[in-house]
Design a protein around this motif. Sequence first.
Motif, mmCIF file in Angstrom:
data_model
loop_
_atom_site.group_PDB
_atom_site.id
_atom_site.type_symbol
_atom_site.label_atom_id
_atom_site.label_comp_id
_atom_site.label_asym_id
_atom_site.label_seq_id
_atom_site.Cartn_x
_atom_site.Cartn_y
_atom_site.Cartn_z
ATOM 1 N N VAL A 54 0.860 -1.183 0.000
ATOM 2 C CA VAL A 54 0.000 0.000 0.000
ATOM 3 C C VAL A 54 0.893 1.227 0.000
ATOM 4 C CG1 VAL A 54 -0.211 0.126 2.533
ATOM 5 C CG2 VAL A 54 -2.047 1.057 1.085
ATOM 6 N N SER A 55 0.377 2.333 -0.511
ATOM 7 C CA SER A 55 1.127 3.586 -0.557
ATOM 8 C C SER A 55 0.233 4.728 -0.112
ATOM 9 C CB SER A 55 1.614 3.876 -1.976
ATOM 10 O OG SER A 55 2.438 2.845 -2.439
ATOM 11 N N THR A 56 0.875 5.790 0.385
ATOM 12 C CA THR A 56 0.151 7.007 0.769
ATOM 13 C C THR A 56 1.110 8.175 0.660
ATOM 14 O OG1 THR A 56 -1.295 8.001 2.445
ATOM 15 C CG2 THR A 56 0.665 6.854 3.257
ATOM 16 N N GLY A 57 0.581 9.378 0.693
ATOM 17 C CA GLY A 57 1.442 10.554 0.681
ATOM 18 C C GLY A 57 2.363 10.528 1.892
ATOM 19 N N ALA A 58 3.646 10.828 1.673
ATOM 20 C CA ALA A 58 4.631 10.754 2.755
ATOM 21 C C ALA A 58 4.333 11.743 3.877
ATOM 22 C CB ALA A 58 6.035 10.987 2.197
ATOM 23 N N ALA A 59 3.547 12.768 3.584
ATOM 24 C CA ALA A 59 3.186 13.741 4.618
ATOM 25 C C ALA A 59 1.840 13.426 5.273
ATOM 26 C CB ALA A 59 3.163 15.150 4.023
ATOM 27 N N ASN A 60 1.231 12.305 4.917
ATOM 28 C CA ASN A 60 -0.064 11.912 5.495
ATOM 29 C C ASN A 60 0.196 11.126 6.784
ATOM 30 O OD1 ASN A 60 -2.585 10.957 6.123
ATOM 31 N ND2 ASN A 60 -3.091 10.323 4.048
ATOM 32 N N THR A 61 0.507 11.845 7.828
ATOM 33 C CA THR A 61 0.881 11.230 9.106
ATOM 34 C C THR A 61 -0.173 10.274 9.647
ATOM 35 O OG1 THR A 61 2.254 13.158 9.578
ATOM 36 C CG2 THR A 61 1.705 11.741 11.439
ATOM 37 N N PRO A 62 -1.474 10.613 9.623
ATOM 38 C CA PRO A 62 -2.459 9.655 10.139
ATOM 39 C C PRO A 62 -2.428 8.307 9.411
ATOM 40 C CG PRO A 62 -3.453 11.820 9.928
ATOM 41 C CD PRO A 62 -2.110 11.890 9.252
ATOM 42 N N ALA A 63 -2.316 8.330 8.084
ATOM 43 C CA ALA A 63 -2.273 7.073 7.317
ATOM 44 C C ALA A 63 -0.992 6.306 7.604
ATOM 45 C CB ALA A 63 -2.405 7.358 5.820
ATOM 46 N N ILE A 64 0.117 7.013 7.690
ATOM 47 C CA ILE A 64 1.394 6.352 7.975
ATOM 48 C C ILE A 64 1.342 5.668 9.338
ATOM 49 C CG2 ILE A 64 3.833 6.812 8.505
ATOM 50 C CD1 ILE A 64 3.710 8.864 6.152
ATOM 51 N N LYS A 65 0.825 6.369 10.329
ATOM 52 C CA LYS A 65 0.703 5.772 11.667
ATOM 53 C C LYS A 65 -0.203 4.549 11.645
ATOM 54 C CE LYS A 65 1.694 9.833 14.468
ATOM 55 N NZ LYS A 65 1.151 10.808 15.424
ATOM 56 N N LEU A 66 -1.296 4.623 10.886
ATOM 57 C CA LEU A 66 -2.213 3.491 10.785
ATOM 58 C C LEU A 66 -1.513 2.283 10.178
ATOM 59 C CD1 LEU A 66 -5.098 2.199 10.839
ATOM 60 C CD2 LEU A 66 -5.292 3.015 8.475
ATOM 61 N N TYR A 67 -0.848 2.461 9.043
ATOM 62 C CA TYR A 67 -0.201 1.328 8.383
ATOM 63 C C TYR A 67 0.899 0.734 9.257
ATOM 64 C CZ TYR A 67 -2.884 2.645 4.294
ATOM 65 O OH TYR A 67 -3.912 2.934 3.430
ATOM 66 N N GLU A 68 1.646 1.573 9.948
ATOM 67 C CA GLU A 68 2.678 1.053 10.843
ATOM 68 C C GLU A 68 2.050 0.279 11.999
ATOM 69 O OE1 GLU A 68 4.867 4.658 11.641
ATOM 70 O OE2 GLU A 68 6.241 4.291 9.947
ATOM 71 N N LYS A 69 0.955 0.797 12.535
ATOM 72 C CA LYS A 69 0.251 0.121 13.633
ATOM 73 C C LYS A 69 -0.308 -1.230 13.185
ATOM 74 C CE LYS A 69 -2.058 2.363 17.009
ATOM 75 N NZ LYS A 69 -3.071 3.239 17.607
ATOM 76 N N LEU A 70 -0.668 -1.325 11.902
ATOM 77 C CA LEU A 70 -1.219 -2.565 11.357
ATOM 78 C C LEU A 70 -0.132 -3.551 10.931
ATOM 79 C CD1 LEU A 70 -4.185 -1.136 9.247
ATOM 80 C CD2 LEU A 70 -4.298 -2.294 11.461
ATOM 81 N N GLY A 71 1.128 -3.200 11.183
ATOM 82 C CA GLY A 71 2.212 -4.137 10.916
ATOM 83 C C GLY A 71 2.868 -4.016 9.558
ATOM 84 N N PHE A 72 2.569 -2.940 8.830
ATOM 85 C CA PHE A 72 3.236 -2.709 7.549
ATOM 86 C C PHE A 72 4.612 -2.110 7.812
ATOM 87 C CE2 PHE A 72 -1.128 -2.950 6.208
ATOM 88 C CZ PHE A 72 -1.088 -3.406 4.901
ATOM 89 N N ASP A 73 5.587 -2.494 7.004
ATOM 90 C CA ASP A 73 6.937 -1.947 7.082
ATOM 91 C C ASP A 73 7.114 -0.927 5.965
ATOM 92 O OD1 ASP A 73 7.838 -3.601 9.230
ATOM 93 O OD2 ASP A 73 8.021 -5.261 7.796
ATOM 94 N N ARG A 74 7.644 0.236 6.340
ATOM 95 C CA ARG A 74 7.860 1.275 5.334
ATOM 96 C C ARG A 74 9.055 0.901 4.470
ATOM 97 N NH1 ARG A 74 7.337 7.699 6.547
ATOM 98 N NH2 ARG A 74 7.580 8.443 4.414
ATOM 99 N N GLN A 75 8.856 1.019 3.174
ATOM 100 C CA GLN A 75 9.900 0.747 2.185
ATOM 101 C C GLN A 75 10.482 2.086 1.738
ATOM 102 O OE1 GLN A 75 10.306 -2.823 1.498
ATOM 103 N NE2 GLN A 75 9.037 -2.638 3.316
ATOM 104 N N ASN A 76 11.211 2.082 0.650
ATOM 105 C CA ASN A 76 11.741 3.331 0.115
ATOM 106 C C ASN A 76 10.606 4.224 -0.372
ATOM 107 O OD1 ASN A 76 14.399 2.543 0.528
ATOM 108 N ND2 ASN A 76 14.545 1.576 -1.481
ATOM 109 N N ASP A 77 10.697 5.523 -0.089
ATOM 110 C CA ASP A 77 9.733 6.478 -0.617
ATOM 111 C C ASP A 77 10.012 6.666 -2.103
ATOM 112 O OD1 ASP A 77 8.878 6.701 1.985
ATOM 113 O OD2 ASP A 77 9.456 8.803 2.225
ATOM 114 N N SER A 78 9.000 7.120 -2.832
ATOM 115 C CA SER A 78 9.165 7.402 -4.251
ATOM 116 C C SER A 78 8.561 8.773 -4.553
ATOM 117 C CB SER A 78 8.501 6.308 -5.093
ATOM 118 O OG SER A 78 7.153 6.139 -4.720
#
Length: 139
Positions: A99-123
């Motif tokens: 899954v991807s989201t805007g790098a500045a979308n802090t709520p979505a980033i926190k959600l995906y991290e909380k759900l066990g997703f690992d952040r990969q390289n940004d693009s």
Amino acid sequence: MAAAEILELQRKSYRMEADLIGSDEIPLLKETFEQLQNCGETFLGCYIDGSLAGAVSFKKDGEVMDIHRMMVHPDFFRRGIARKLTAYLEQQNFSEMIVSTGAANTPAIKLYEKLGFDRQNDSVVGGGLVIANFKKRRD
């Protein structure tokens, strides 16, 4: 769930993301009704009191489930809708979910991290928009 209903939800949801990240370069904000109808994605919706409160779309390529859209109507933020939609997807057969989201979308980033997703390289995509990419492997 009708395409018109999804498009309305999409515009409201991604308008909020655009405001959060300070960019209108989100392609889904500019998508037409016809483009949505022909996107080839599978959609799942979450209704609350007869209203489409959230939806997710995805494509599967072999064992990889690619989440294309995660949308929650602003009136239903912070009620666990995205979490429930993701949990439903996790019941499906896959070895990897992305899954991807805007790098500045802090709520979505926190959600995906909380759900066990690992952040990969940004693009970086059109208009200089920085995208945070996430991956989750099935245990």
